[in-house]
Every structure is written in C-alpha cells, then in structure tokens.
Design a protein around this motif. Structure first.
Motif, PDB file in Angstrom:
ATOM      1  N   ARG A  83       0.835  -1.207   0.000  1.00  9.11           N
ATOM      2  CA  ARG A  83       0.000   0.000   0.000  1.00  9.11           C
ATOM      3  C   ARG A  83       0.870   1.258   0.000  1.00  9.11           C
ATOM      4  N   ALA A  84       1.899   1.280   0.863  1.00 10.55           N
ATOM      5  CA  ALA A  84       2.761   2.461   0.966  1.00 10.55           C
ATOM      6  C   ALA A  84       3.486   2.751  -0.343  1.00 10.55           C
ATOM      7  N   LEU A  85       3.837   1.690  -1.082  1.00  7.61           N
ATOM      8  CA  LEU A  85       4.597   1.852  -2.326  1.00  7.61           C
ATOM      9  C   LEU A  85       3.704   1.816  -3.568  1.00  7.61           C
ATOM     10  N   ASN A  86       2.395   1.584  -3.356  1.00 10.25           N
ATOM     11  CA  ASN A  86       1.437   1.458  -4.454  1.00 10.25           C
ATOM     12  C   ASN A  86       1.836   0.331  -5.419  1.00 10.25           C
ATOM     13  N   LYS A  87       2.200  -0.817  -4.828  1.00  7.38           N
ATOM     14  CA  LYS A  87       2.583  -2.014  -5.588  1.00  7.38           C
ATOM     15  C   LYS A  87       1.768  -3.196  -5.087  1.00  7.38           C
ATOM     16  N   ASP A  88       1.553  -4.176  -5.942  1.00  8.75           N
ATOM     17  CA  ASP A  88       0.900  -5.394  -5.494  1.00  8.75           C
ATOM     18  C   ASP A  88       1.781  -6.077  -4.450  1.00  8.75           C
ATOM     19  N   ALA A  89       1.130  -6.744  -3.501  1.00  9.33           N
ATOM     20  CA  ALA A  89       1.839  -7.466  -2.447  1.00  9.33           C
ATOM     21  C   ALA A  89       1.304  -8.887  -2.383  1.00  9.33           C
ATOM     22  N   ILE A  90       2.214  -9.842  -2.495  1.00 17.02           N
ATOM     23  CA  ILE A  90       1.849 -11.259  -2.401  1.00 17.02           C
ATOM     24  C   ILE A  90       2.714 -11.905  -1.323  1.00 17.02           C
ATOM     25  N   PHE A  91       2.458 -13.170  -1.052  1.00 14.76           N
ATOM     26  CA  PHE A  91       3.266 -13.854  -0.049  1.00 14.76           C
ATOM     27  C   PHE A  91       3.579 -15.275  -0.482  1.00 14.76           C
ATOM     28  N   VAL A  92       4.662 -15.773   0.092  1.00 16.03           N
ATOM     29  CA  VAL A  92       5.047 -17.164  -0.078  1.00 16.03           C
ATOM     30  C   VAL A  92       4.776 -17.862   1.245  1.00 16.03           C
ATOM     31  N   GLU A  93       4.494 -19.156   1.168  1.00 17.14           N
ATOM     32  CA  GLU A  93       4.198 -19.905   2.390  1.00 17.14           C
ATOM     33  C   GLU A  93       4.821 -21.289   2.303  1.00 17.14           C
ATOM     34  N   ARG A  94       4.899 -21.988   3.450  1.00 18.87           N
ATOM     35  CA  ARG A  94       5.547 -23.299   3.491  1.00 18.87           C
ATOM     36  C   ARG A  94       4.597 -24.380   3.975  1.00 18.87           C
ATOM     37  N   PRO A  95       3.690 -24.827   3.137  1.00 22.70           N
ATOM     38  CA  PRO A  95       2.767 -25.875   3.581  1.00 22.70           C
ATOM     39  C   PRO A  95       3.469 -27.206   3.840  1.00 22.70           C
ATOM     40  N   THR A  96       4.605 -27.416   3.193  1.00 25.89           N
ATOM     41  CA  THR A  96       5.343 -28.670   3.393  1.00 25.89           C
ATOM     42  C   THR A  96       6.768 -28.423   3.876  1.00 25.89           C
ATOM     43  N   GLY A  97       7.051 -27.213   4.371  1.00 20.19           N
ATOM     44  CA  GLY A  97       8.371 -26.910   4.911  1.00 20.19           C
ATOM     45  C   GLY A  97       9.262 -26.082   4.009  1.00 20.19           C
ATOM     46  N   THR A  98       8.932 -25.968   2.739  1.00 21.19           N
ATOM     47  CA  THR A  98       9.710 -25.172   1.791  1.00 21.19           C
ATOM     48  C   THR A  98       8.809 -24.088   1.218  1.00 21.19           C
ATOM     49  N   PHE A  99       9.315 -22.855   1.126  1.00 21.12           N
ATOM     50  CA  PHE A  99       8.491 -21.769   0.604  1.00 21.12           C
ATOM     51  C   PHE A  99       8.056 -22.036  -0.826  1.00 21.12           C
ATOM     52  N   GLU A 100       6.795 -21.690  -1.108  1.00 24.21           N
ATOM     53  CA  GLU A 100       6.267 -21.797  -2.462  1.00 24.21           C
ATOM     54  C   GLU A 100       5.147 -20.776  -2.640  1.00 24.21           C
ATOM     55  N   LEU A 101       4.875 -20.474  -3.908  1.00 24.53           N
ATOM     56  CA  LEU A 101       3.734 -19.630  -4.244  1.00 24.53           C
ATOM     57  C   LEU A 101       2.497 -20.502  -4.325  1.00 24.53           C
ATOM     58  N   ARG A 102       1.389 -20.010  -3.798  1.00 27.66           N
ATOM     59  CA  ARG A 102       0.113 -20.708  -3.874  1.00 27.66           C
ATOM     60  C   ARG A 102      -0.971 -19.671  -4.147  1.00 27.66           C
ATOM     61  N   ARG A 103      -2.207 -20.057  -4.046  1.00 24.21           N
ATOM     62  CA  ARG A 103      -3.362 -19.163  -4.128  1.00 24.21           C
ATOM     63  C   ARG A 103      -3.463 -18.405  -5.450  1.00 24.21           C
ATOM     64  N   GLY A 104      -2.843 -18.938  -6.495  1.00 23.62           N
ATOM     65  CA  GLY A 104      -2.897 -18.290  -7.789  1.00 23.62           C
ATOM     66  C   GLY A 104      -1.901 -17.160  -7.968  1.00 23.62           C
ATOM     67  N   ALA A 129      12.899 -17.499   1.437  1.00 21.29           N
ATOM     68  CA  ALA A 129      11.841 -16.867   0.641  1.00 21.29           C
ATOM     69  C   ALA A 129      12.417 -16.289  -0.649  1.00 21.29           C
ATOM     70  N   MET A 130      13.628 -15.742  -0.577  1.00 22.00           N
ATOM     71  CA  MET A 130      14.283 -15.210  -1.779  1.00 22.00           C
ATOM     72  C   MET A 130      14.562 -16.318  -2.792  1.00 22.00           C
ATOM     73  N   GLU A 131      14.938 -17.500  -2.301  1.00 22.62           N
ATOM     74  CA  GLU A 131      15.154 -18.652  -3.192  1.00 22.62           C
ATOM     75  C   GLU A 131      13.877 -18.963  -3.969  1.00 22.62           C
ATOM     76  N   CYS A 132      12.755 -18.915  -3.289  1.00 23.83           N
ATOM     77  CA  CYS A 132      11.468 -19.177  -3.928  1.00 23.83           C
ATOM     78  C   CYS A 132      11.192 -18.133  -5.013  1.00 23.83           C
ATOM     79  N   VAL A 133      11.429 -16.854  -4.687  1.00 19.86           N
ATOM     80  CA  VAL A 133      11.205 -15.769  -5.667  1.00 19.86           C
ATOM     81  C   VAL A 133      12.073 -15.996  -6.895  1.00 19.86           C
ATOM     82  N   ARG A 134      13.351 -16.327  -6.687  1.00 20.60           N
ATOM     83  CA  ARG A 134      14.259 -16.574  -7.824  1.00 20.60           C
ATOM     84  C   ARG A 134      13.785 -17.768  -8.656  1.00 20.60           C
ATOM     85  N   ALA A 135      13.343 -18.829  -7.974  1.00 18.90           N
ATOM     86  CA  ALA A 135      12.865 -20.019  -8.689  1.00 18.90           C
ATOM     87  C   ALA A 135      11.632 -19.713  -9.533  1.00 18.90           C
TER      88      ALA A 135
END
Length: 195
Positions: A83-104, A129-135
C-alpha cells in the motif's frame, strides 16, 4: 520514526514481551517482539510501513515491481508496504516446509521484488523466501523489515532497510545464561519445530 518511537509502539500494543523465548531462528532470548500485536491496528500498521518506505532510497523504490513477504510473520507488514509503495503485495508460504507460491499468485519473469519481513534475526527465512522468488523468475533487489535483531550481522545478499535495529541478546541452546535457563521456555513464533 526513532527507535524509541518504534519501541513505544510495541510497548503500547503489549507487543514487547519479556520471559524466555525460543525464536524461529532456534536462538533463545529474554525478549520477544510480537509483531502481529503491533500490526493488529490498521492505522499503526500503515504508519509503520510508511516509516519503513521512507528508509528505502528513491532509486531502489523506483525499480520495485512487486512486494513479496514470507507467511506468516511478513503478511501484514508486506501488505502495508504494498500500500505504501502502491505495488501489489503477495506472499510465499511453506505448507510442506519449503516456501512456495500458492493461491494463484505468480511472479512475472524478471520482476524486481522487494522482500518484506517483520523481524530479521539470522535471515534464514528471508534467504529461503528469496530462493522461492528466484525459482519463480523474480529478482529480489532489496529487503525491508520492521526490526533487525541481527546485531548488524545479517547478510541477505541484497540491500537491507530495517525500520529499527534492536539488539536484545540472543543465545544458542548451549550458551544460555543461568537466569534465562531457569525460566520455562515459550515458542511464540509462527514456525513449528522441524522434525
């Protein structure tokens, strides 16, 4: 905001806890910053995110395409940074222990990403989390956080812009001071123990 003003925000929201805590990094501390409590008030969360955004140099802000934060701790502050930067914000999560993108969620190829955390102690969650973004094809160009607890020792491989550095001592399991070891340990973070 000054360090004293930020700590006052934590104290007024009862988010600065004292006792014996096992941090998500695995280290122990007599102090814990419960960022979820300090961020539960939308006005305060917005104010803190704006203060963090002011710490990020203009030349870095101008390159940011997307804000990404690790769940759980980074969710609220990541959203507010978006919101502060007027950019979309998403998140990564670890349902199985490793960060991944989910929820579309998706990261466009080559997108310049600002990683946003609540508290950084060792930087392990941030690096994972950075590893996930790079992947996923993104490029993390900087990290921002509410609090740097690393005593200046964290190396994330990108410029790091914490709102404040708070250096409460942390200890490995085998180096606990006697007075801290005598207090029952609490694990207040969102990450469960690895088995």
């Amino acid at each position: 905001m000054t360090e004293d003003e930020v700590l006052a925000e934590f104290r007024s929201s009862q988010a600065l806890l004292e006792g014996h805590f096992k941090l998500s990094s695995g280290r122990h501390s007599a102090h814990y910053l419960q960022c979820a409590r300090v961020l539960m008030n939308p006005e305060r969360a917005s104010r803190l995110a704006l203060a963090i955004a002011q710490k990020i140099p203009r030349e870095v802000k101008s390159k940011i395409d997307l804000v990404v934060s690790p769940a759980m701790g980074g969710l609220i502050i990541g959203h507010e940074m978006g919101r502060a930067l007027n950019k979309d914000a998403i998140f990564v999560e670890r349902p199985t222990g490793t960060f991944e993108l989910r929820r579309g969620f998706a990261i466009p190829e080559g997108a310049k990403v600002l990683m946003v955390e609540d508290v950084v102690t060792t930087g392990l969650s941030s690096r994972e989390a950075m590893e996930c973004v790079r992947a996923e094809g993104g490029e993390v160009i900087a990290e921002a956080a509410l609090v740097d607890r690393s005593a200046g020792s964290v190396d994330l491989g990108v410029p790091f812009f914490p709102l404040v550095a708070i250096n409460f001592p942390t200890y490995a399991e085998d180096e606990l001071p006697e007075d801290l070891a005598a207090i029952p340990v609490t694990k207040p973070g969102s990450r469960s123990e690895k088995k």
